[in-house]
Design an enzyme around this catalytic site. Structure first.
Site, PDB file in Angstrom:
ATOM      1  N   ASP A  88      67.980  60.562  50.311  1.00  0.00           N
ATOM      2  CA  ASP A  88      68.455  61.272  49.133  1.00  0.00           C
ATOM      3  C   ASP A  88      67.543  62.439  48.769  1.00  0.00           C
ATOM      4  OD1 ASP A  88      70.497  59.472  49.042  1.00  0.00           O
ATOM      5  OD2 ASP A  88      69.705  58.303  47.369  1.00  0.00           O
ATOM      6  N   MET A 117      68.581  54.543  35.791  1.00  0.00           N
ATOM      7  CA  MET A 117      68.752  53.088  35.887  1.00  0.00           C
ATOM      8  C   MET A 117      67.413  52.381  35.691  1.00  0.00           C
ATOM      9  SD  MET A 117      70.640  50.824  38.823  1.00  0.00           S
ATOM     10  CE  MET A 117      72.265  51.243  38.204  1.00  0.00           C
ATOM     11  N   ARG A 147      60.203  58.156  19.834  1.00  0.00           N
ATOM     12  CA  ARG A 147      58.834  58.241  20.344  1.00  0.00           C
ATOM     13  C   ARG A 147      58.832  57.430  21.631  1.00  0.00           C
ATOM     14  NH1 ARG A 147      58.322  58.633  14.845  1.00  0.00           N
ATOM     15  NH2 ARG A 147      56.747  60.138  14.104  1.00  0.00           N
TER      16      ARG A 147
END
Length: 278
Positions: free
Chosen positions: A67, A182, A165
């Site tokens: 990828d 994910m 935060r």
């Protein structure tokens, strides 16, 4: 028909397969070009067929790698050229075939037995200007100092969505939903959907949860910690430090990434890869 070839540079098997693909296409009578970086690591290609990736003007690009290699190609090419990914990475969410299927896949491509899978991308504006690459996977807004949180406020279509935060904020496409988003607790999103995932990265408040919004949404992010720089990371390929007061806007890009596909399969292809990942 013209082809470009790009290989993963740190894997000898990928470079060797790239040469076999190059030789197969040349012998078959096609114009074939190899990117400069691939040639540097395997200087056996004909020098007259070597071009910078940015100058590729071909019908298809054969990407032999994982990828990361596909994302590198996507960031450097100027045109929406369909990509055929041959997996030489770990999981290969973006690739279509395994190395042992490469020449069968090339034959199907040459015969026209394929379809094009279009994926949405995100465009980022800094103080109103688009000066950074589009994202196929995600735009990540990260703390510039490891171990120090950042204070962000983000808006969806001008309305306040949340103030966090956290270590950062990830804005992801469905394609990128199996990656960084994910790992930050975001969901797997079917790649056929036109939506955007917004996922806080390690927020202090447990009420700050990932959300999914329509792809036409405008997302504005403001850094409230005016003395602290932040990092903008796109697809893990492009990084830049931003001044604290930089106004960040993320929208759907007019460009898409095109992949060569031989089936319409989504399940179990993606779900099985997710199981292997985690």
């Amino acid at each position: 028909m013209k082809f470009g070839i790009v290989a993963r540079r740190d894997k000898e098997a990928a470079l060797k397969l790239a040469y076999r693909v190059y030789d197969f296409l040349k012998v078959s009578g096609y114009e074939v070009y190899v990117d400069t970086d691939t040639y540097k690591y395997l200087p056996e290609f004909h020098e007259e067929d070597v071009l910078p990736l940015e100058d590729f003007d071909v019908d298809f690009i054969i990407v032999i790698g994982g990828d990361g290699t596909i994302l590198r190609v996507e960031h450097k090419t100027k045109k929406e050229i369909p990509l055929l990914g041959i997996n030489m990475g770990t999981l290969g969410f973006l690739t279509e075939v395994e190395p042992h299927e490469a020449f069968f896949a090339l034959s199907k491509l040459i015969e026209g037995d394929y379809h094009i899978d279009e994926r949405i991308k995100l465009r980022t504006y800094l103080n109103g200007e688009n000066v950074v690459p589009d994202a196929l996977n995600e735009v990540a807004i990260l703390t510039g100092i490891p171990g120090k949180i950042i204070h962000l406020r983000y808006y969806i279509d001008e309305g306040l969505a949340d103030e966090i935060r956290a270590d950062g904020l990830i804005v992801s496409t469905p394609t990128g939903s199996t990656g960084y988003a994910m790992s930050a607790g975001g969901p797997f999103v079917d790649p056929r959907l036109d939506v955007i995932v917004i996922a806080p990265l390690a927020p202090i408040a447990l009420s700050s949860r990932p959300m999914i919004v329509p792809s036409y949404t405008k997302i504005d992010v403001r850094n409230l910690a005016v003395t602290r720089e932040i990092i903008l990371a796109i697809d893990g390929q492009f990084y830049t430090y931003l001044e604290p007061e930089t106004e960040i806007t993320i929208r759907l890009s007019p460009r898409k990434t095109k992949f060569v596909r031989f089936t319409n399969e989504v399940y179990p292809k993606y779900t099985m890869k997710i199981k292997r990942k985690f």
